[in-house]
Each structure stands twice: as structure tokens, then as C-alpha cells.
Design a protein around this motif. Structure first.
Motif, PDB file in Angstrom:
ATOM      1  N   HIS A  90       0.850  -1.189   0.000  1.00  0.00           N
ATOM      2  CA  HIS A  90       0.000   0.000   0.000  1.00  0.00           C
ATOM      3  C   HIS A  90       0.888   1.242   0.000  1.00  0.00           C
ATOM      4  O   HIS A  90       1.733   1.413   0.888  1.00  0.00           O
ATOM      5  N   VAL A  91       0.689   2.099  -0.996  1.00  0.00           N
ATOM      6  CA  VAL A  91       1.424   3.353  -1.114  1.00  0.00           C
ATOM      7  C   VAL A  91       0.412   4.457  -1.364  1.00  0.00           C
ATOM      8  O   VAL A  91      -0.498   4.289  -2.190  1.00  0.00           O
ATOM      9  N   GLY A  92       0.528   5.565  -0.660  1.00  0.00           N
ATOM     10  CA  GLY A  92      -0.449   6.622  -0.839  1.00  0.00           C
ATOM     11  C   GLY A  92       0.052   7.985  -0.421  1.00  0.00           C
ATOM     12  O   GLY A  92       1.144   8.135   0.130  1.00  0.00           O
ATOM     13  N   MET A  93      -0.787   8.978  -0.718  1.00  0.00           N
ATOM     14  CA  MET A  93      -0.514  10.367  -0.340  1.00  0.00           C
ATOM     15  C   MET A  93      -1.666  10.866   0.520  1.00  0.00           C
ATOM     16  O   MET A  93      -2.845  10.625   0.215  1.00  0.00           O
ATOM     17  N   ILE A  94      -1.342  11.552   1.604  1.00  0.00           N
ATOM     18  CA  ILE A  94      -2.345  12.178   2.468  1.00  0.00           C
ATOM     19  C   ILE A  94      -2.418  13.662   2.121  1.00  0.00           C
ATOM     20  O   ILE A  94      -1.392  14.355   2.092  1.00  0.00           O
ATOM     21  N   HIS A  95      -3.629  14.140   1.859  1.00  0.00           N
ATOM     22  CA  HIS A  95      -3.841  15.554   1.546  1.00  0.00           C
ATOM     23  C   HIS A  95      -4.398  16.282   2.767  1.00  0.00           C
ATOM     24  O   HIS A  95      -4.907  15.654   3.710  1.00  0.00           O
ATOM     25  N   GLU A  96      -4.326  17.585   2.721  1.00  0.00           N
ATOM     26  CA  GLU A  96      -4.747  18.402   3.864  1.00  0.00           C
ATOM     27  C   GLU A  96      -6.183  18.126   4.277  1.00  0.00           C
ATOM     28  O   GLU A  96      -6.514  18.144   5.461  1.00  0.00           O
ATOM     29  N   GLY A  97      -7.067  17.863   3.312  1.00  0.00           N
ATOM     30  CA  GLY A  97      -8.474  17.653   3.629  1.00  0.00           C
ATOM     31  C   GLY A  97      -8.852  16.231   3.971  1.00  0.00           C
ATOM     32  O   GLY A  97     -10.033  15.945   4.229  1.00  0.00           O
TER      33      GLY A  97
ATOM     34  N   THR B 149     -15.010  12.146  -2.071  1.00  0.00           N
ATOM     35  CA  THR B 149     -16.289  12.693  -2.541  1.00  0.00           C
ATOM     36  C   THR B 149     -16.223  14.189  -2.812  1.00  0.00           C
ATOM     37  O   THR B 149     -17.200  14.781  -3.275  1.00  0.00           O
ATOM     38  N   VAL B 150     -15.093  14.812  -2.525  1.00  0.00           N
ATOM     39  CA  VAL B 150     -14.953  16.243  -2.769  1.00  0.00           C
ATOM     40  C   VAL B 150     -14.053  16.466  -3.975  1.00  0.00           C
ATOM     41  O   VAL B 150     -13.330  15.561  -4.413  1.00  0.00           O
ATOM     42  N   ALA B 151     -14.106  17.670  -4.536  1.00  0.00           N
ATOM     43  CA  ALA B 151     -13.263  17.998  -5.687  1.00  0.00           C
ATOM     44  C   ALA B 151     -11.792  17.948  -5.290  1.00  0.00           C
ATOM     45  O   ALA B 151     -11.434  18.173  -4.126  1.00  0.00           O
ATOM     46  N   LYS B 152     -10.937  17.639  -6.253  1.00  0.00           N
ATOM     47  CA  LYS B 152      -9.507  17.515  -5.967  1.00  0.00           C
ATOM     48  C   LYS B 152      -8.941  18.781  -5.333  1.00  0.00           C
ATOM     49  O   LYS B 152      -8.118  18.724  -4.424  1.00  0.00           O
ATOM     50  N   LYS B 153      -9.414  19.934  -5.829  1.00  0.00           N
ATOM     51  CA  LYS B 153      -8.883  21.190  -5.291  1.00  0.00           C
ATOM     52  C   LYS B 153      -9.251  21.384  -3.827  1.00  0.00           C
ATOM     53  O   LYS B 153      -8.544  22.077  -3.082  1.00  0.00           O
ATOM     54  N   ASP B 154     -10.352  20.736  -3.395  1.00  0.00           N
ATOM     55  CA  ASP B 154     -10.792  20.880  -2.011  1.00  0.00           C
ATOM     56  C   ASP B 154     -10.083  19.916  -1.065  1.00  0.00           C
ATOM     57  O   ASP B 154     -10.207  20.048   0.160  1.00  0.00           O
ATOM     58  N   ARG B 155      -9.371  18.932  -1.618  1.00  0.00           N
ATOM     59  CA  ARG B 155      -8.608  18.018  -0.764  1.00  0.00           C
ATOM     60  C   ARG B 155      -7.356  18.686  -0.222  1.00  0.00           C
ATOM     61  O   ARG B 155      -6.768  18.231   0.750  1.00  0.00           O
ATOM     62  N   GLY B 156      -6.958  19.777  -0.858  1.00  0.00           N
ATOM     63  CA  GLY B 156      -5.777  20.484  -0.394  1.00  0.00           C
ATOM     64  C   GLY B 156      -4.487  19.882  -0.936  1.00  0.00           C
ATOM     65  O   GLY B 156      -4.495  18.914  -1.703  1.00  0.00           O
TER      66      GLY B 156
ATOM     67  N   ARG C 197      -8.372   7.949   5.490  1.00  0.00           N
ATOM     68  CA  ARG C 197      -9.644   7.970   4.758  1.00  0.00           C
ATOM     69  C   ARG C 197      -9.613   9.158   3.800  1.00  0.00           C
ATOM     70  O   ARG C 197      -9.908  10.289   4.193  1.00  0.00           O
ATOM     71  N   PRO C 198      -9.275   8.910   2.537  1.00  0.00           N
ATOM     72  CA  PRO C 198      -9.206  10.011   1.567  1.00  0.00           C
ATOM     73  C   PRO C 198     -10.572  10.660   1.370  1.00  0.00           C
ATOM     74  O   PRO C 198     -11.610   9.979   1.379  1.00  0.00           O
ATOM     75  N   ALA C 199     -10.568  11.952   1.170  1.00  0.00           N
ATOM     76  CA  ALA C 199     -11.817  12.685   0.925  1.00  0.00           C
ATOM     77  C   ALA C 199     -12.153  12.578  -0.561  1.00  0.00           C
ATOM     78  O   ALA C 199     -12.018  13.536  -1.332  1.00  0.00           O
TER      79      ALA C 199
END
Length: 339
Positions: A148-155, A177-184, A173-175
């Protein structure tokens, strides 16, 4: 008579053995003067033709590629990926291009941009394993169940508590359901493995600062690109991918690594340092040994459910000592009466 197209000049030039300083474009030069800019423009317009001619040259070494590729890798798929990459490698020396491709083949990775890339640095072709290539070799080892490899965003919703037992120590838990720009912006890269035994490895987490320190200290390709002003290393063009790859590479400190995976790390580091990489690549005998070891492991695993412990056979002395006390007393009484 001067040859009219770059394709014709390359075809004519590649009938002879190239010198160590030759490039695919350099091989095309003839009595007709051509500036590097003209040759580059011609190469761009005739990219497909140049790829065909260069591929024909590489096919001289077809037996070497066939021997280098593991049995589970299709030679046609490998050469198709090579052809797609060749137009961007026409300024490389033939020797460096051949060794980079043979290195890639010996690791059983296809240079498709996901598993591996052959990139040009000056006149040198360099084999660069990508994150998916590392994952592929981890699975081949037979010791890893999932990676498992991943990136955590601000949102995103996430938690890391290293003192808690696995798997409660890390959640993400990646967000989605929101737009990419809103994930931060991305703030952390992580990697971990579930082993075939059912255990989970330690979670490797890298901040952006961690990734930048790795880049500045270890990536000579980045330093060369900085000094030249080209700014075309992967750290320049795709920082998030290199960030995740760095987290994945750190797993070698917490996960048992196969000899093939250790060799891939060394070849990757040699490429960063501008050194010959093919010396670190597996040879045909290593592929055969790895295949045999994997087959043996699978065969042993298939016997686990049918093997039963053999019954324990007690010795006569043990059976004698295990008689009840009342049986021994009756025997002594019978012997006294007989006397």
C-alpha cells in the motif's frame, strides 16, 4: 549522392559498428552538413521512422534480450514499449542505450512509464525503476501479500499513533467525494506491506521536508539538472511520484527483501550517480534460481493442510513403567504363592 532524409542517413550509418562517442542522431550524419537544430527538427518530424530504424539496430541483440527477460515477461510487449520510448532517446550513445535496456530487461520490468522508464541525461540513457516496478518485485518475492502506497492531503481524515498495535496505529480515509482542489495539498507520503504470513510491516511516513532532504542528499540527477539549468529530472517534473517512491524504497529497512529487490535498489542508486547499472542486474542463472525457489515455496505451502503428525510409539520400557500399581502388587503375590 547525399541521403535525403534522417531515416535514410540513420539506416546507412547503422550498418557499421558505432563508436563509443556516437549517438543515434550522430550516426545519421553524412557528407551533407546538418546542424544539431536541423537534425533535432528532422528527428521530431520523423520520430516514428527513427524509432523503427533504431529498433532494427537493437534487434541485432535480440538473443540477448530474449535471454535477459524472465520467462513470464512477453518479449513483444517489452519491445513495443521500447519502440514508443526511442524517439526521445535519439541523442543517447548506443552503448548506454543498450545497457539501460538490458538492465531493465534483466529485472523483468517493461519501460512503459509505470514500471520503469529509460530517460536521457545528456548523451547517456539511464534505467529508472518507478514505484510500480518496486511493487512488482515485492510481489514476486513471495513474501509480500499486498503493498500500500499513498498520499495524504490536507483535507483527508487520517491518524498515526505509532505506539498503538497494528493495524490501529495508522488509518487514512481520503476525501474522495470532494473535488480535488478541495482536498488540499499533499502533506505526507506513506507505504506499508501486509506480509504473506499475515503480519503487517511498520508504516513508513515521509513529510515533504523528508522527501526534499532525500532529493538534495542522494539524487545526483537532480543536482546535475539544477546545475545545468535544465530542471528536467523526475524530482523537477514529477515531485509527488518521487515522494511516494522514496517512501516505498524506505520499506527495505522494515520488510524482508529478496536479492532481486536489493539489486534493484543498487541499480537505481547507480543510475542516480551516473554509474553503470547493468552490473547490478540479475543474470539468467539468478532468474532460474528465483523461479525454482518460488516453486519450492509454493509446493511446501500446498502440503501444510495435508501433513499429519505421526503417532508416537512408546518403547517397551516405557509401557512397563506405565503399569498401574495394583497390577504390580498382584504380580508379586502370585510369585510368593508359587514359591
Amino acid at each position: 549522392m547525399a541521403l535525403s532524409t534522417l531515416k535514410d542517413r540513420v539506416r546507412a550509418a547503422t550498418t557499421d559498428q558505432p563508436t563509443a562517442e556516437a549517438t543515434v542522431i550522430g550516426l545519421a550524419e553524412d557528407a551533407k552538413p546538418s546542424t544539431p537544430e536541423q537534425l533535432h527538427t528532422s528527428a521530431q518530424s520523423e520520430g516514428g521512422d527513427i524509432a523503427d530504424v533504431a529498433l532494427n539496430w537493437l534487434e541485432r541483440y535480440g538473443n540477448e534480450f530474449t535471454r535477459a527477460l524472465p520467462s513470464h515477461i512477453d518479449t513483444g510487449a517489452f519491445l513495443a514499449a521500447v519502440r514508443a520510448a526511442l524517439p526521445g532517446l535519439v541523442r543517447c550513445t548506443p552503448a548506454s542505450l543498450l545497457q539501460a535496456l538490458l538492465t531493465c530487461a534483466r529485472f523483468g520490468l517493461i519501460p512503459d512509464g509505470r514500471h520503469a522508464v529509460i530517460r536521457r541525461e545528456g548523451k547517456q540513457a539511464v534505467f529508472v525503476p518507478m514505484a510500480q516496478g518496486y511493487v512488482e518485485l515485492m510481489y514476486r518475492s513471495g513474501r509480500v501479500g499486498s503493498v500500500h502506497v499513498g498520499m495524504i492531503h490536507e483535507g483527508d481524515d487520517w491518524n498515526y499513533e505509532p505506539t498503538a498495535p497494528a493495524p490501529l496505529d495508522f488509518t487514512h480515509r481520503p476525501a474522495l467525494t470532494v473535488a480535488k482542489k478541495d482536498r488540499g495539498e499533499p502533506i505526507l507520503a506513506y507505504a506499508f506491506c501486509w506480509m504473506a504470513s499475515g503480519a503487517r510491516s511498520q508504516v513508513v511516513i515521509l513529510t515533504r521536508e523528508d522527501a526534499e532532504e532525500i532529493r538534495d542528499e542522494y539524487s545526483q540527477a537532480y543536482q546535475r539538472a539544477q546545475e545545468s539549468g535544465a530542471n528536467d529530472s523526475f524530482w523537477h517534473t514529477d515531485f509527488p511520484a518521487m515522494w511516494k517512491k522514496s517512501a516505498l524504497r524506505r520499506l527495505h529497512k522494515v520488510v524482508p527483501m529478496s536479492a532481486e529487490l536489493v539489486a534493484l535498489l543498487k541499480a537505481d542508486e547507480a543510475g542516480e550517480a551516473g554509474q553503470v547499472q547493468v552490473v547490478h542486474a540479475p543474470v539468467e542463472e539468478m532468474h532460474l534460481l528465483a523461479d525454482a525457489e518460488r516453486a519450492a515455496e509454493h509446493a511446501e505451502a500446498s502440503q501444510v493442510d495435508i501433513v499429519r503428525p505421526l503417532p508416537v510409539k512408546r518403547s517397551t520400557a516405557l509401557r512397563g513403567r506405565s503399569k498401574p500399581k495394583k497390577d504390580r502388587a498382584a504380580g508379586r503375590a502370585a510369585r510368593r504363592r508359587a514359591a
